[in-house]
Scaffold this active site. Structure first.
Site, PDB file in Angstrom:
ATOM      1  N   ARG A 168      57.526  27.015  22.228  1.00 56.27           N
ATOM      2  CA  ARG A 168      57.126  27.333  23.613  1.00 56.27           C
ATOM      3  C   ARG A 168      58.317  27.192  24.568  1.00 56.27           C
ATOM      4  NH1 ARG A 168      54.138  28.651  20.656  1.00 56.27           N
ATOM      5  NH2 ARG A 168      51.997  28.041  20.273  1.00 56.27           N
ATOM      6  N   SER A 249      45.843  27.285  28.141  1.00 54.69           N
ATOM      7  CA  SER A 249      46.286  25.916  27.837  1.00 54.69           C
ATOM      8  C   SER A 249      47.143  25.381  28.975  1.00 54.69           C
ATOM      9  CB  SER A 249      47.122  25.901  26.566  1.00 54.69           C
ATOM     10  OG  SER A 249      46.383  26.442  25.515  1.00 54.69           O
ATOM     11  N   GLU A 346      52.400  23.493  30.338  1.00 51.32           N
ATOM     12  CA  GLU A 346      52.795  24.802  29.817  1.00 51.32           C
ATOM     13  C   GLU A 346      52.908  25.808  30.962  1.00 51.32           C
ATOM     14  OE1 GLU A 346      51.111  26.148  26.150  1.00 51.32           O
ATOM     15  OE2 GLU A 346      50.830  28.132  26.977  1.00 51.32           O
TER      16      GLU A 346
HETATM   17  P1  NAP Z   1      44.389  25.014  17.677  1.00 49.29           P
HETATM   18  O1  NAP Z   1      44.240  26.190  16.779  1.00 49.29           O
HETATM   19  O2  NAP Z   1      43.256  24.047  17.836  1.00 49.29           O
HETATM   20  O3  NAP Z   1      45.693  24.223  17.281  1.00 49.29           O
HETATM   21  C1  NAP Z   1      46.107  23.131  18.055  1.00 49.29           C
HETATM   22  C2  NAP Z   1      47.462  22.673  17.565  1.00 49.29           C
HETATM   23  O4  NAP Z   1      47.402  22.426  16.165  1.00 49.29           O
HETATM   24  C3  NAP Z   1      48.542  23.678  17.791  1.00 49.29           C
HETATM   25  O5  NAP Z   1      49.673  22.948  18.164  1.00 49.29           O
HETATM   26  C4  NAP Z   1      48.770  24.298  16.452  1.00 49.29           C
HETATM   27  O6  NAP Z   1      50.136  24.545  16.233  1.00 49.29           O
HETATM   28  C5  NAP Z   1      48.356  23.212  15.498  1.00 49.29           C
HETATM   29  N1  NAP Z   1      47.758  23.784  14.283  1.00 49.29           N
HETATM   30  C6  NAP Z   1      46.486  24.125  14.084  1.00 49.29           C
HETATM   31  N2  NAP Z   1      46.306  24.574  12.820  1.00 49.29           N
HETATM   32  C7  NAP Z   1      47.502  24.507  12.219  1.00 49.29           C
HETATM   33  C8  NAP Z   1      47.980  24.817  10.926  1.00 49.29           C
HETATM   34  N3  NAP Z   1      47.161  25.272   9.962  1.00 49.29           N
HETATM   35  N4  NAP Z   1      49.281  24.651  10.641  1.00 49.29           N
HETATM   36  C9  NAP Z   1      50.110  24.188  11.592  1.00 49.29           C
HETATM   37  N5  NAP Z   1      49.716  23.852  12.826  1.00 49.29           N
HETATM   38  C10 NAP Z   1      48.436  24.003  13.150  1.00 49.29           C
HETATM   39  O7  NAP Z   1      44.868  25.465  19.110  1.00 49.29           O
HETATM   40  P2  NAP Z   1      44.199  26.307  20.264  1.00 49.29           P
HETATM   41  O8  NAP Z   1      44.461  25.573  21.524  1.00 49.29           O
HETATM   42  O9  NAP Z   1      42.804  26.740  19.965  1.00 49.29           O
HETATM   43  O10 NAP Z   1      45.124  27.592  20.241  1.00 49.29           O
HETATM   44  C11 NAP Z   1      45.065  28.526  19.190  1.00 49.29           C
HETATM   45  C12 NAP Z   1      46.459  29.037  18.925  1.00 49.29           C
HETATM   46  O11 NAP Z   1      46.948  29.663  20.106  1.00 49.29           O
HETATM   47  C13 NAP Z   1      47.438  27.921  18.564  1.00 49.29           C
HETATM   48  O12 NAP Z   1      48.337  28.428  17.608  1.00 49.29           O
HETATM   49  C14 NAP Z   1      48.127  27.661  19.879  1.00 49.29           C
HETATM   50  O13 NAP Z   1      49.435  27.142  19.734  1.00 49.29           O
HETATM   51  C15 NAP Z   1      48.169  29.066  20.462  1.00 49.29           C
HETATM   52  N6  NAP Z   1      48.353  29.074  21.911  1.00 49.29           N
HETATM   53  C16 NAP Z   1      49.560  29.531  22.378  1.00 49.29           C
HETATM   54  C17 NAP Z   1      49.819  29.535  23.709  1.00 49.29           C
HETATM   55  C18 NAP Z   1      51.158  30.033  24.183  1.00 49.29           C
HETATM   56  O14 NAP Z   1      51.931  30.594  23.436  1.00 49.29           O
HETATM   57  N7  NAP Z   1      51.485  29.861  25.422  1.00 49.29           N
HETATM   58  C19 NAP Z   1      48.859  29.118  24.611  1.00 49.29           C
HETATM   59  C20 NAP Z   1      47.638  28.690  24.116  1.00 49.29           C
HETATM   60  C21 NAP Z   1      47.403  28.660  22.749  1.00 49.29           C
HETATM   61  P3  NAP Z   1      50.893  25.800  16.899  1.00 49.29           P
HETATM   62  O15 NAP Z   1      50.928  25.557  18.345  1.00 49.29           O
HETATM   63  O16 NAP Z   1      52.233  25.730  16.231  1.00 49.29           O
HETATM   64  O17 NAP Z   1      50.111  27.003  16.518  1.00 49.29           O
END
Ligand code: NAP
Length: 353
Positions: A168, A249, A346
Site C-alpha cells: 500500500r 478501509s 489508508e
Molecule cells: P481480508 O480478506 O479480511 O484480509 C485482511 C488481511 O488479511 C489483509 O491484510 C490480507 O492481506 C490478509 N489476508 C487474508 N487472507 C490472506 C491469505 N490467504 N494470504 C495472505 N494474506 C491474507 O480483507 P478485507 O478487508 O475484506 O479486504 C479484502 C482484500 O481487499 C484484501 O486483500 C485487502 O488487502 C484488499 N483491500 C485493498 C485496499 C487497497 O488496496 N487500498 C483497500 C481495502 C481492501 P493483503 O492485504 O495482503 O491482501
C-alpha cells in the site's frame, strides 16, 4: 489555453464519505494540455492544490478548503502493443475509473487485474497506494507511470522500479497527497486468455466462493470467474457508498515487521488471525484488531463503525469530517493500548489550510 476555474464548489458530491467541504477553486482536468498553463498561472503559484480522483479514499476534515482542487477526468484506454502473442500492453489515462478498466479487461479477455475487481477510485490513484486485493497488487502489472511535474510542467515516465512499490505504498504516496507529480497515465501489461493465463486463487475466500458458492472446478477457472468471485466477496462485506457514506478501509492492515516481532505478537495474542504474505512478511487484519477492541458496529449519532466490517468507518448522514477523524483517533488509540500496534491511515486526510 483559457482556464476557467469554478469557485466555492461543494465537495460533498465528490467524496464517497459525503462529507461537507467547500473548495475555494475547482478545475476539471480533461486533458494533459491543461496542466502547463495552469501550473504557470499566478493563482496556482500562490495556492496549494489537491488532485482529486473519484473521492473514494479521502476524508475532508475541514468545512472550508482554501485550495485549488484538480478533479482528474482524463479519459481513454488505448492498446499500445501486443509485445508477444501472450501479452497486451495498455496505456490507460488516469481519470478512467478503475472499475471501467477491469470491465475493459474482462471484455477483451485480458488477465492480471481481475482480483482487483470492484475497487473504487480512478486509475491514476491506483499506483499511489499500490492497490491490492486477494493476492494481487497493481505493481505486478505496471510497466510505467506517466506524470507531469507540477513544479515545472515537464512530463516524465516513471518506471516500475522507480515507483518503489511497497505494501500500500509507492514513491507517489511518500511525496504526500500524490506528491508534486500529477499522474496522467499508467501503462500496464496483461496476459491474453489462453496464452499462459494462470488465475490467482491463493486466497481461501476466493477459492471457497468459486468452488462452493459458484460450483466452479478450481482447475478450470476463467478470468471472468475470478472477477465474479471477488465481486461477490466485496459486495457481501462492503457498504455501498451510494447508500452509506464511507471510504472503504480506513486503516492499512499492519505488517508486523518493524512494529513488533512476529513471535512476540503471536505469543501474546494467540486468538488473533495473522497471515503470511507472498513476500514472507506477516500481516494482521486491522479489522480484527479493531473488532477485538469492541468497535465493530459501534455508533454515535452520525458516525460509526460498519457492522459487517470493522475496518470501515461510516457516515450515517449529516456527519462532519472532524467527527469521523475523532472516531478514527479513538479507535487507533485503543488498538495501540491493547495490542501495541500503531495503525496507519489508508485514506488521505485533508485538514485544511
Ligand atoms: P481480508 O480478506 O479480511 O484480509 C485482511 C488481511 O488479511 C489483509 O491484510 C490480507 O492481506 C490478509 N489476508 C487474508 N487472507 C490472506 C491469505 N490467504 N494470504 C495472505 N494474506 C491474507 O480483507 P478485507 O478487508 O475484506 O479486504 C479484502 C482484500 O481487499 C484484501 O486483500 C485487502 O488487502 C484488499 N483491500 C485493498 C485496499 C487497497 O488496496 N487500498 C483497500 C481495502 C481492501 P493483503 O492485504 O495482503 O491482501
Amino acid at each position: 489555453m483559457h482556464l476557467t476555474l469554478e469557485e466555492h464548489i461543494d465537495l460533498q458530491p465528490h467524496n464517497t464519505f459525503h462529507l461537507p467541504c467547500t473548495a475555494r477553486y475547482f478545475l476539471r482536468i480533461h486533458h494533459i494540455t491543461q496542466l502547463p498553463p495552469l501550473i504557470h498561472s499566478p493563482l496556482f503559484q500562490s495556492h496549494p492544490h489537491l488532485i482529486l480522483g473519484s473521492g473514494s479514499n479521502i476524508l475532508f476534515a475541514t468545512p472550508e478548503y482554501d485550495s485549488i482542487v484538480l478533479k482528474n477526468e482524463i479519459p481513454g484506454i488505448e492498446p499500445i502493443s501486443s509485445t508477444t502473442p501472450a501479452h497486451t500492453t495498455l496505456k490507460v489515462s488516469s481519470g478512467v475509473l478503475w472499475t471501467s478498466l477491469v470491465d475493459y479487461c474482462l471484455t477483451h479477455q485480458l488477465g492480471g487485474i481481475e482480483n482487483l475487481a470492484l475497487i473504487p477510485g480512478t486509475v491514476g490513484a491506483a499506483p499511489v497506494q499500490n492497490v491490492g486485493a486477494y493476492g494481487v497488487e497493481i505493481a505486478s502489472v505496471v510497466d510505467s507511470v506517466e506524470v507531469v511535474d507540477l513544479r515545472t510542467g515537464e512530463t516524465r515516465v516513471v518506471s516500475n522500479q522507480e515507483c518503489e512499490f511497497g505494501y500500500r505504498d509507492s514513491i507517489f504516496k511518500r511525496g504526500g497527497r500524490g506528491g508534486e507529480w500529477f499522474i496522467t497515465a499508467v501503462r500496464i501489461t496483461l496476459t491474453n486468455a489462453g496464452h499462459g493465463y494462470v488465475p490467482n486463487t491463493m486466497y481461501g475466500s476466493v477459492r471457497e466462493t468459486l468452488e462452493q458458492d459458484m460450483g466452479i472446478d478450481i482447475d478450470r477457472v476463467s478470468i471472468q470467474d475470478v472477477a465474479k468471485a471477488v465481486c461477490r466477496l466485496r459486495r457481501r462485506k462492503l457498504p455501498d457508498p451510494q447508500v452509506l457514506g464511507n471510504a472503504g478501509s480506513f486503516f492499512v492492515n499492519p505488517l508486523l515487521q518493524g512494529q513488533m516481532s512476529e513471535e512476540s505478537f503471536v505469543q501474546r495474542h494467540p486468538g488473533v488471525l495473522v497471515f503470511r504474505r507472498g513476500d514472507g512478511r506477516m500481516v494482521v487484519p486491522a479489522g480484527e484488531l479493531i473488532e477485538a477492541c469492541g468497535w465493530k458496529g459501534w455508533r454515535a449519532s452520525c458516525t460509526g463503525v460498519y457492522e459487517a466490517h470493522a475496518l470501515i468507518l461510516v457516515n450515517y448522514g449529516g456527519a462532519k469530517g472532524k467527527e469521523v477523524l475523532e472516531l478514527a483517533g479513538r479507535i487507533s488509540d485503543s488498538v495501540w493500548d491493547w495490542f501495541g500496534i500503531r495503525l496507519r491511515t489508508e485514506i488521505t486526510i485533508i485538514l485544511g489550510q
